[in-house]
Design an enzyme around this catalytic site. Structure first.
Site, PDB file in Angstrom:
ATOM      1  N   ARG A  14       8.640  -4.484  41.666  1.00  0.00           N
ATOM      2  CA  ARG A  14       7.252  -4.894  41.402  1.00  0.00           C
ATOM      3  C   ARG A  14       6.420  -3.708  40.893  1.00  0.00           C
ATOM      4  O   ARG A  14       6.152  -3.609  39.704  1.00  0.00           O
ATOM      5  CB  ARG A  14       6.654  -5.523  42.679  1.00  0.00           C
ATOM      6  CG  ARG A  14       5.363  -6.303  42.426  1.00  0.00           C
ATOM      7  CD  ARG A  14       4.118  -5.448  42.276  1.00  0.00           C
ATOM      8  NE  ARG A  14       3.827  -4.617  43.453  1.00  0.00           N
ATOM      9  CZ  ARG A  14       2.857  -3.707  43.473  1.00  0.00           C
ATOM     10  NH1 ARG A  14       2.104  -3.489  42.397  1.00  0.00           N
ATOM     11  NH2 ARG A  14       2.654  -2.949  44.542  1.00  0.00           N
ATOM     12  N   ASP A  15       6.050  -2.803  41.768  1.00  0.00           N
ATOM     13  CA  ASP A  15       5.174  -1.707  41.340  1.00  0.00           C
ATOM     14  C   ASP A  15       5.867  -0.889  40.255  1.00  0.00           C
ATOM     15  O   ASP A  15       5.222  -0.399  39.323  1.00  0.00           O
ATOM     16  CB  ASP A  15       4.841  -0.817  42.548  1.00  0.00           C
ATOM     17  CG  ASP A  15       3.508  -0.096  42.409  1.00  0.00           C
ATOM     18  OD1 ASP A  15       2.941  -0.112  41.306  1.00  0.00           O
ATOM     19  OD2 ASP A  15       3.047   0.497  43.397  1.00  0.00           O
ATOM     20  N   HIS A 206       1.615   4.173  51.099  1.00  0.00           N
ATOM     21  CA  HIS A 206       2.025   3.767  49.739  1.00  0.00           C
ATOM     22  C   HIS A 206       1.532   4.869  48.788  1.00  0.00           C
ATOM     23  O   HIS A 206       0.436   4.800  48.241  1.00  0.00           O
ATOM     24  CB  HIS A 206       1.378   2.411  49.423  1.00  0.00           C
ATOM     25  CG  HIS A 206       1.671   1.889  48.049  1.00  0.00           C
ATOM     26  ND1 HIS A 206       2.513   0.813  47.816  1.00  0.00           N
ATOM     27  CD2 HIS A 206       1.232   2.255  46.835  1.00  0.00           C
ATOM     28  CE1 HIS A 206       2.562   0.550  46.526  1.00  0.00           C
ATOM     29  NE2 HIS A 206       1.790   1.412  45.900  1.00  0.00           N
ATOM     30  N   HIS A 208       1.817   7.319  45.517  1.00  0.00           N
ATOM     31  CA  HIS A 208       2.369   7.613  44.192  1.00  0.00           C
ATOM     32  C   HIS A 208       2.530   9.130  44.078  1.00  0.00           C
ATOM     33  O   HIS A 208       1.828   9.887  44.738  1.00  0.00           O
ATOM     34  CB  HIS A 208       1.451   7.039  43.106  1.00  0.00           C
ATOM     35  CG  HIS A 208       1.542   5.535  43.013  1.00  0.00           C
ATOM     36  ND1 HIS A 208       2.194   4.907  41.981  1.00  0.00           N
ATOM     37  CD2 HIS A 208       1.114   4.554  43.839  1.00  0.00           C
ATOM     38  CE1 HIS A 208       2.145   3.592  42.175  1.00  0.00           C
ATOM     39  NE2 HIS A 208       1.488   3.348  43.293  1.00  0.00           N
ATOM     40  N   CYS A 239       0.581   2.381  37.630  1.00  0.00           N
ATOM     41  CA  CYS A 239      -0.364   1.271  37.711  1.00  0.00           C
ATOM     42  C   CYS A 239      -1.024   1.115  36.359  1.00  0.00           C
ATOM     43  O   CYS A 239      -1.590   2.074  35.828  1.00  0.00           O
ATOM     44  CB  CYS A 239      -1.411   1.520  38.783  1.00  0.00           C
ATOM     45  SG  CYS A 239      -2.578   0.155  38.888  1.00  0.00           S
ATOM     46  N   ASN A 248       5.660   5.367  42.109  1.00  0.00           N
ATOM     47  CA  ASN A 248       5.689   5.536  43.565  1.00  0.00           C
ATOM     48  C   ASN A 248       6.625   6.680  43.888  1.00  0.00           C
ATOM     49  O   ASN A 248       7.535   6.991  43.112  1.00  0.00           O
ATOM     50  CB  ASN A 248       6.288   4.290  44.234  1.00  0.00           C
ATOM     51  CG  ASN A 248       5.442   3.050  44.088  1.00  0.00           C
ATOM     52  OD1 ASN A 248       5.621   2.306  43.141  1.00  0.00           O
ATOM     53  ND2 ASN A 248       4.544   2.824  45.007  1.00  0.00           N
TER      54      ASN A 248
END
Ligand code: HMG
Ligand code: MG
Length: 312
Positions: A14-15, A206, A208, A239, A248
């Site tokens: 996902r990310d 979370h 990055h 993002c 991440n």
């Protein structure tokens, strides 16, 4: 005092993939999720039900979910920004969703086109309906250590949004250093302030790795007792609404560090690195993970079945 076990929530599908310019087929996305499950990951964020005009990379999430072979004990959460997204997630048979807010007004506007207050008003019925349908709901707060538009963000602003999400019924709130500008003492201070409003056991990290601080920040916060870490295989990600944000923290790097500290994760590092190599072949890029690059030099010493890119 470090935790004895850390639950890793894998972000790669996902990310990670949401910010890769190169399109990835549904078959490859499925193969990635399966390879991550083979490596022992038990929570794999698989996609999002957002507007495909905003994030085209995540179109086809329903097909990805439909193509997975469900395994007992493995969760495949998806992001949902509104009721429309929830409808789609329910239709796809999702068991877990995540709503995502921000601690900075400008980022909230750029990412989900509304103010922080409007976003919380929008999430409340989403969470309520999801819980009524028996789903688990996670919450995110972005920009917890800085905003690409506004700069500094106060820990109190993070705590307000985190408390609102927890109050709605999110079982866990993940604290996102979206642009990776945080440093260890600021990260720890932020978590301490948030933990005055949301129990530490319900917080996740979370981070990055844009400025190379993520592992140091994680270490500083694990020492407080936080035991959930979000990371992406091969350090994929970023993002789309945070210019210059890189991926991440890499799952390989986190697992290597925790293995070395004797902290359990249940993740098999060689298999994880093999999953990372597979998706990097599909993306035609190098893994951002330092550990993955170091291990790649030694792959012939492993007895790992290399996953292949479907049709590749
Ligand atoms: P909007 O334009 O204000 O929404 O976007 P709208 O309600 O006016 O709808 C506009 C169009 O989108 C309509 O279609 C809707 O049907 C459609 P049209 O009539 O123009 O053809 N639409 C949808 N389509 C599919 N699924 C939906 C959906 N909702 C509306 N759920 C909206 C508001 C929230 C939808 C939009 O801003 C959006 O999709 N944003 C998502 C952005 C995103 O996914 N960002 C990345 C994830 S967050 C992140 O990465 C941070 C995190 O990792 C933590 C960290 O690192 O900090 C979690
Ligand atoms: Mg993120």
């Amino acid at each position: 005092m470090f935790p004895g076990h850390v639950r890793i929530v894998e972000m790669g599908p996902r990310d990670g993939l949401q910010n890769e310019a190169r399109p990835v087929s549904v078959a490859t996305r499925i193969a990635l999720v399966e390879a991550l499950a083979d490596a022992g990951l038990r929570s794999i964020e698989t996609g999002s039900f957002v507007s495909p005009k905003w994030v085209p990379q995540m179109a086809g999430t329903a097909e990805v979910l439909a193509g997975l072979t469900p395994r007992p004990g493995v969760d495949y959460p998806v992001l949902v920004p509104n009721l429309k997204g929830l409808e789609a997630a329910l239709a796809a048979g999702t068991r877990e969703i995540a709503v995502f807010g921000a601690a900075s007004e400008s980022f909230s506007r750029a990412n989900i086109n509304c103010s922080i207050a409007e976003s919380l008003e929008r999430f409340a019925p989403v969470v309520e309906r999801a819980l009524a349908a028996g789903l688990r709901v996670r919450g995110y707060v972005s920009c917890v250590l800085g905003c690409p538009y506004e700069g500094a963000v106060s820990p109190e602003a993070v705590a307000r949004v985190a408390a609102a999400l927890a109050g709605m019924g999110c079982y866990e709130v993940s604290l996102g250093d979206t642009i990776g500008t945080g440093t260890p003492l600021a990260a720890r201070r932020m978590v301490e302030v948030v933990a005055e409003h949301v129990p530490l056991e319900r917080l996740a990290l979370h981070f990055h790795d844009t400025y190379g601080q993520a592992l140091a920040n994680i270490l500083a916060c694990l020492e407080l007792g936080v035991s959930v870490v979000d990371s992406a295989v091969a350090g994929l990600g970023g993002c789309p609404y945070a210019k210059g944000a890189s991926g991440n923290v890499a799952t390989e790097d986190v697992v290597y560090m925790l293995d070395g500290m004797g902290i359990g994760t249940g993740v098999d590092l060689p298999r994880l690195a093999a999953a990372g190599r597979m998706i990097c072949v599909a993306l035609e890029r190098e893994p951002a993970s330092r550990v993955a690059r170091a291990l790649a030099a030694k792959t012939n010493e492993w007895e790992v079945q290399e996953p292949q890119v479907p049709g590749g």
